[in-house]
Design an enzyme around this catalytic site. Structure first.
Site, PDB file in Angstrom:
ATOM      1  N   ASP A 208       0.807  -1.256  -0.018  1.00 27.98           N
ATOM      2  CA  ASP A 208       0.044   0.005  -0.082  1.00 27.98           C
ATOM      3  C   ASP A 208       0.867   1.157   0.068  1.00 27.98           C
ATOM      4  OD1 ASP A 208      -2.897   1.355   0.647  1.00 27.98           O
ATOM      5  OD2 ASP A 208      -1.455   2.083   2.154  1.00 27.98           O
TER       6      ASP A 208
ATOM      7  N   GLU B 131      -1.224  -1.472  -5.467  1.00 31.10           N
ATOM      8  CA  GLU B 131      -2.423  -0.839  -6.013  1.00 31.10           C
ATOM      9  C   GLU B 131      -2.374  -0.468  -7.422  1.00 31.10           C
ATOM     10  OE1 GLU B 131      -3.612   2.103  -2.121  1.00 31.10           O
ATOM     11  OE2 GLU B 131      -1.489   1.973  -2.571  1.00 31.10           O
TER      12      GLU B 131
ATOM     13  N   CYS C 112     -12.313  -3.545   6.959  1.00 28.65           N
ATOM     14  CA  CYS C 112     -11.693  -4.510   7.784  1.00 28.65           C
ATOM     15  C   CYS C 112     -11.123  -5.896   7.364  1.00 28.65           C
ATOM     16  CB  CYS C 112     -12.607  -4.781   9.053  1.00 28.65           C
ATOM     17  SG  CYS C 112     -11.935  -5.770  10.350  1.00 28.65           S
TER      18      CYS C 112
ATOM     19  N   CYS D 171     -12.821  -9.077   9.436  1.00 27.96           N
ATOM     20  CA  CYS D 171     -14.295  -9.488   9.074  1.00 27.96           C
ATOM     21  C   CYS D 171     -15.060  -9.169   7.946  1.00 27.96           C
ATOM     22  CB  CYS D 171     -15.169  -8.709  10.366  1.00 27.96           C
ATOM     23  SG  CYS D 171     -15.256  -6.993  10.344  1.00 27.96           S
TER      24      CYS D 171
ATOM     25  N   CYS E  10     -11.993  -1.313  13.408  1.00 31.15           N
ATOM     26  CA  CYS E  10     -13.460  -1.917  12.816  1.00 31.15           C
ATOM     27  C   CYS E  10     -14.509  -1.639  13.845  1.00 31.15           C
ATOM     28  CB  CYS E  10     -13.298  -3.433  12.573  1.00 31.15           C
ATOM     29  SG  CYS E  10     -14.751  -3.980  11.786  1.00 31.15           S
TER      30      CYS E  10
ATOM     31  N   CYS F  79     -16.170  -5.498  14.467  1.00 30.81           N
ATOM     32  CA  CYS F  79     -15.551  -6.465  15.373  1.00 30.81           C
ATOM     33  C   CYS F  79     -14.340  -5.999  16.226  1.00 30.81           C
ATOM     34  CB  CYS F  79     -14.931  -7.455  14.361  1.00 30.81           C
ATOM     35  SG  CYS F  79     -13.508  -6.923  13.311  1.00 30.81           S
TER      36      CYS F  79
ATOM     37  N   ASP G 170      -2.612   1.609   7.198  1.00 31.53           N
ATOM     38  CA  ASP G 170      -1.669   1.503   6.075  1.00 31.53           C
ATOM     39  C   ASP G 170      -1.660   0.059   5.726  1.00 31.53           C
ATOM     40  OD1 ASP G 170      -2.195   4.002   4.894  1.00 31.53           O
ATOM     41  OD2 ASP G 170      -0.070   4.475   5.834  1.00 31.53           O
TER      42      ASP G 170
END
Length: 396
Positions: free
Chosen positions: A182, A266, A330, A333, A349, A352, A359
């Site tokens: 990332d 990316e 996330c 989850c 998150c 969860c 990052d």
């Protein structure tokens, strides 16, 4: 393969003359093609321009004093640039400017127009037409398959020689290891392994000196020798930053290519991301200064350089993943919400409670190969969860 040249003052003057001749021939070719209009006979190609160059050399002594090899190669390079423009892969060739585009290329069999020899462990020499043997820093061995090289001078006044050699591809470890990368501004590259990599920026003393030189440049009269000296000093400082950024990209890409078999990055459209927000007189842009600062930070992070070096060194092992919503989803989850990213560095998150560096969480989503549909939904196993049910067509 690039090496630092160490020319004498006489050799530097001769190479500057080669640069001027190559630039002059290139600009003449650009001017010829700019006069062409649809419906006219085709603009002169390389064969016709080469014949015109021979006539010009017989008429003008200052042009004949230069290297015909350098001048003809400039025409070949222009012909190749026009072919790429017509193929739609590159932009149209434009004018070359003195002080900015200082360079020339030599192509031919080694031992004919040019040659290389090694003097000591750290010193070598390259023979340039009508210049002679020029020393350069021998930092690594040059493969025998090199058939051309380019000499250029940057704005800091440094000379380099670049030999056209395709480096071998780095082999992966063979363990099937996958990593996601990332790219960001505060953290140049965050890996799915949890590593945070940052391009080394200017030192505090260098940043202070750069600001002082820029203020002096604003007060210097245009065209003065003082302004020229200040611009050279600024270019030397920025050249150090560029060298550090390239060195970081090379070392980082080599390390990733050796450690992982599959590298997912990316798919960023960097040219679109760094466009100016200035706008037009009729519709002026907003937050122009903030956007300009962001653009500088993106360039300083070396996003494009890292991706290109990875593609060179790990050819066939690079996958580009659409980055949409990877920073809001996330990894634990799959819950996606803008509120999940509390700040630039904190991801928590709401569903969860999973906490991670923002990052690194995005890099883990990239490593998982999450693709985004045209409707903007991340594709978990079983398909997108936020799409309306689609009617099943009845069989005929």
């Amino acid at each position: 393969m690039r090496f630092r040249l160490q020319p004498t003052p006489a050799q530097e003057a001769a190479m500057l003359e080669h640069c001027a001749h190559a630039r002059y021939v290139w600009n003449l070719a650009v001017e010829q093609h700019l006069h062409w209009r649809p419906g006219w006979a085709s603009a002169p190609g390389y064969a016709e321009q080469s014949r015109q160059l021979t006539e010009a050399r017989s008429e003008f002594a200052w042009l004949a004093a230069g290297s015909q090899t350098v001048q003809q190669q400039a025409l070949r390079d222009f012909a190749q640039a026009m072919a790429r423009f017509f193929a739609g892969t590159h932009r149209r060739p434009t004018w070359r400017k003195a002080g900015v585009h200082e360079g020339f290329r030599i192509v031919g069999r080694r031992g004919g127009h040019w040659d290389i020899r090694r003097l000591s462990r750290k010193v070598g020499q390259v023979r340039i037409p009508k210049v002679g043997w020029v020393r350069f820093r021998w930092s690594r061995d040059i493969p025998t398959e090199a058939k051309s090289f380019r000499v250029n001078r940057d704005r800091a006044g440094r000379w380099h020689v670049c030999f056209a050699v395709i480096p071998p591809v780095i082999e992966g470890p063979g363990t099937g290891a996958v990593v996601g990368v990332d790219r960001g501004v505060a953290v140049s590259a965050a890996l799915s392994t949890g590593e945070l990599l940052t391009v080394p920026g200017p030192r505090k003393a260098e940043a202070k000196r750069l600001r002082r030189l820029q203020r002096r440049l604003a007060r210097a009269a245009r065209g003065s020798n003082r302004r020229k000296r200040i611009k050279t000093a600024i270019a030397r400082l920025k050249a150090r930053q560029t060298d550090r950024r390239k060195d970081w990209a090379d070392k980082t890409s080599t390390d990733l290519a050796r450690r992982f078999d599959l590298i997912r990055v990316e798919d960023l459209k960097i040219k679109n991301m760094v466009r100016s927000a200035r706008g037009t007189i009729a519709t002026p842009g907003v937050n122009v200064r903030a956007k300009a600062g962001l653009n500088r930070s993106i360039h300083a992070a070396g996003w494009g350089n890292l991706a290109s070096r990875l593609e060179h060194k790990a050819a066939g092992r690079i996958e580009k993943i659409r980055p949409a919503y990877t920073s809001q989803t996330c990894h634990a989850c799959g819950h996606r919400a803008a509120e999940n990213r509390e700040s630039q560095a904190v991801f928590r998150c709401r569903a969860c409670g999973h906490t991670d560096h923002a990052d690194v969480n995005a890099a883990k989503n990239i490593a998982a190969g999450h693709a985004v549909t045209a409707r903007g939904a991340l594709q978990p196993s079983g398909g997108a969860m936020n799409r309306e049910p689609q009617p099943v067509p009845s069989s005929v």
